[in-house]
Write an enzyme that holds these catalytic residues in place. Structure first.
Site, short mmCIF file in Angstrom:
data_model
loop_
_atom_site.label_atom_id
_atom_site.label_comp_id
_atom_site.label_asym_id
_atom_site.label_seq_id
_atom_site.Cartn_x
_atom_site.Cartn_y
_atom_site.Cartn_z
N ASN A 1 -1.51 3.07 3.38
CA ASN A 1 -1.34 3.96 2.24
C ASN A 1 -2.35 5.09 2.25
O ASN A 1 -1.99 6.23 2.53
CB ASN A 1 -1.41 3.15 0.94
CG ASN A 1 -1.10 3.99 -0.27
OD1 ASN A 1 -0.84 5.17 -0.16
ND2 ASN A 1 -1.13 3.38 -1.44
N ASP A 2 -3.61 4.76 1.99
CA ASP A 2 -4.61 5.81 1.83
C ASP A 2 -4.75 6.71 3.06
O ASP A 2 -5.02 7.89 2.94
CB ASP A 2 -5.98 5.18 1.51
CG ASP A 2 -5.93 4.41 0.20
OD1 ASP A 2 -5.17 4.82 -0.68
OD2 ASP A 2 -6.64 3.41 0.07
N ILE A 3 -4.54 6.12 4.24
CA ILE A 3 -4.75 6.90 5.46
C ILE A 3 -3.63 7.91 5.69
O ILE A 3 -3.67 8.68 6.64
CB ILE A 3 -4.87 5.98 6.70
CG1 ILE A 3 -3.66 5.08 6.81
CG2 ILE A 3 -6.14 5.18 6.64
CD1 ILE A 3 -3.61 4.33 8.13
#
Lengths: 463, 137
Positions: A391-393
């Site tokens: 997600n965050d990446i």
């Protein structure tokens, strides 16, 4: 004999350097590993033959017991659990350093560093440093292990005056080490050991789960410095060289991980990141926009007609054990003539290189797996980006929203692909507790399910 | 042409002589150094200097070698470094039952802990590396 042993130790040190050198490519890595093993064998064998070494039999029994335990753990452990295994191993290096320092303190004659209660000052300094670093590594790694293993909440534990307390403890430790070097009192020795262990716990508890890759690398580095400290005490160049190699390696890995998250090492150590974890349901923040939700059949149709698919795996894939299903899906797509590649972010997973190992375990050839900087340009030509358990990446907010807590973090340019397929259990925030605006883009299709189940359903739809 | 060849030959032989001289010097230095090391062990204090030299040089070697490790193999790198940092077992073995001393439980435990790491670290690394395969193999 003494000089001969010193020569063999140098050979062992060179073999260790060659072992690390071999890791520059998967082809040469296995040879490198055998260099490392040979070096270790030589070092142990020579030490056993030294004239001042008695109790060879006991040493062999110890090696037998430890070896059996270590071999059993390493053979049976699941690759998903690699980060906590490493943390556990680091704690053992720390503990061994504490034990050796204590042995040197009680029987200095055995190591030629003086006589009891009259140990050379320099040796005392080195010994206490080895002891303190070893003790910090020991307890710090246990906390890291508990957090990674899920025995302890991954959330940071913070309290008022935490940094002041740690700072005071650090200063107190230095003072005590100084007193220890002068008085050589065994009470102070154990006080230093216990306070260092307390410091190890206090340093790691405020650090959140998202920062664990840095912490595992940092503890890797500490275990090296502890070994080097003991090497100084024992006047052993092999220990010093190896300790320096390991220390440098851990430090570089920590640096790479920090850069991958755009965080400074100091801010990681200060802890607290991810405290507001799970802060919210993304949909609440953005009531006007809704995500497009698709099914496995839609995804299968889109991918079958694509000519280039890039897969972006994250830790969620590892948790769901979806890597084997993923590889199967990629195989079917390849048979259909689709070009399939994998893109790995430096901090995907819970330790450096974790994702590569998990993909390799599922028989994904390493030449289909690419690092971020090598593949980021290709997203513009890709028809599909298949994000699974990450997600965050992939969060474009890191590039264009300066108010985002992850602003400035290097991310994969997933949004440049024609279609983004996002496999995720819910529309919730990621590990760092940050919303991902990519969910609500027009080209994004959310596949809301368990990563493994969804991939298996896509395989069914493809067939 | 033959002129240059000649000078080239001359300079090579000159170089050879110099190398010989240099190697003799190195040998003499090495002998001196080993004597120093031996006396260091007796006096204790000055080892710190030799040790620091070795330590700092090794840090540089580590720095350069580790930057060349491909990111795909960072997990095996951790496995190997974990195993080799347990070379601390050398100290543990010496502590188990030193000559003219009694059995040391601390030393024995340290041998066990370090061996868990050595075997565990090398075997897990071998397991990881055996999974890395090229396309089509």
């Amino acid at each position: 004999m003494e000089n001969l042993a010193a020569l063999v130790y140098i050979v062992a040190a060179v073999l260790f350097i060659l072992a690390l050198r071999g890791l520059s490519h998967p082809e040469t890595a296995r040879r490198g590993l055998s260099y490392g093993m040979t070096g270790m064998g030589l070092a142990i064998f020579t030490t056993l033959l030294l004239p001042q070494t008695g109790g060879t039999c006991w040493s062999l029994i110890g090696i037998g017991i430890g070896g059996a335990i270590g071999a059993h753990i390493a053979r049976t452990i699941d690759m998903t659990a690699l980060p906590q295994l490493m943390a556990g191993f680091h704690s053992l290096v720390g503990l061994a350093a504490v034990c050796v320092a204590a042995s040197a303190f009680y029987t200095p004659e055995a190591f030629g560093i003086g006589t009891k209660e009259d140990i050379h000052f320099a040796s005392m300094v080195e010994m206490s440093l080895g002891l303190a670093i070893g003790a910090v590594t020991f307890t710090g790694s246990i906390i890291a292990w508990a957090k990674l293993e899920g025995r302890m909440s991954g959330k940071p534990i913070m309290f008022g005056g935490q940094h002041a307390l740690n700072g005071m403890l650090g200063v107190l430790l230095l003072l005590l080490i100084f007193i220890l070097c002068i008085t050589e009192s065994s009470f102070i020795f154990w006080l230093v050991a216990i306070l260092s262990m307390a410091l190890g716990v206090l340093i790691i508890i405020p650090i959140g789960g998202a920062d664990m890759p840095v912490i595992v690398s940092m503890l890797n580095s500490y275990s090296g410095w502890a070994a080097a400290g003991i090497g100084f005490t024992l006047h052993n160049n092999l220990l010093i060289i190896t300790g320096a190699l390991v220390g440098a390696s851990g430090a570089i890995l920590s640096y790479i991980m920090c850069k991958g998250m755009n965080r400074s090492f100091i801010s990681v150590i200060m802890g607290g990141f991810g405290a507001e974890q799970g802060a919210g349901d993304a949909a609440e923040h953005d009531p006007d926009r809704s995500a497009k939700i698709g099914s496995a059949e839609d995804a299968a149709y889109i991918m079958k007609n694509a000519s280039k698919v890039i897969i972006i795996p994250g830790y969620g894939m590892a948790v769901a054990q979806a890597q084997h299903a993923l590889r199967e899906m990629a195989d079917i797509l390849k048979k259909e003539g689709v070009d399939v590649k994998y893109a790995i972010h430096p901090v995907a997973g819970r330790m450096p290189g974790h994702m590569n190992v998990l993909l390799a375990e599922a028989n994904v050839p390493y030449d289909e797996v690419f690092e971020m900087e090598d593949i980021n340009r290709e997203f513009a030509q890709a028809d599909v980006a298949y994000v699974i358990g990450a997600n965050d990446i992939t969060n474009p907010a890191a590039k264009n929203d300066s108010s985002s807590p992850i602003y400035g973090m290097p991310v994969l340019d997933v949004e440049k692909a024609q279609t983004v397929l996002f496999v995720k259990r819910s529309l919730g925030a990621g590990y760092a507790g940050i919303d991902n605006p990519l969910f609500f883009e027009d080209q994004t299709m959310m596949l809301l399910d368990d990563a493994k189940k969804m991939t298996e359903n896509i395989i069914k739809a493809l067939e | 042409m033959s002129e240059t060849k000649k000078t080239l030959n001359d300079s090579t032989s000159d170089l050879a002589v110099r190398i010989q001289e240099l190697s003799q010097e190195v040998a003499a230095l090495a002998a001196e150094a080993s004597q120093n090391v031996a006396s260091d062990i007796v006096h204790g204090q000055p080892f710190l200097i030799t040790g620091l030299t070795v330590f700092i040089l090794a840090c540089f070697v580590g720095y350069h070698v580790v930057w060349r490790v491909t990111p795909a193999l960072h997990s095996p790198l951790m496995g190997i470094t974990n195993a080799i940092s347990s070379v601390i077992i050398v100290g543990a073995i010496m502590a188990v039952w030193p000559k003219d001393e009694s059995f040391s439980l601390l030393g024995f435990l340290a041998v066990i802990f370090a061996s868990i790491n050595i075997f565990g670290g090398f075997i897990i690394t071998r397991r990881m590396l055996s999974m890395f395969k090229k396309k089509g193999s």
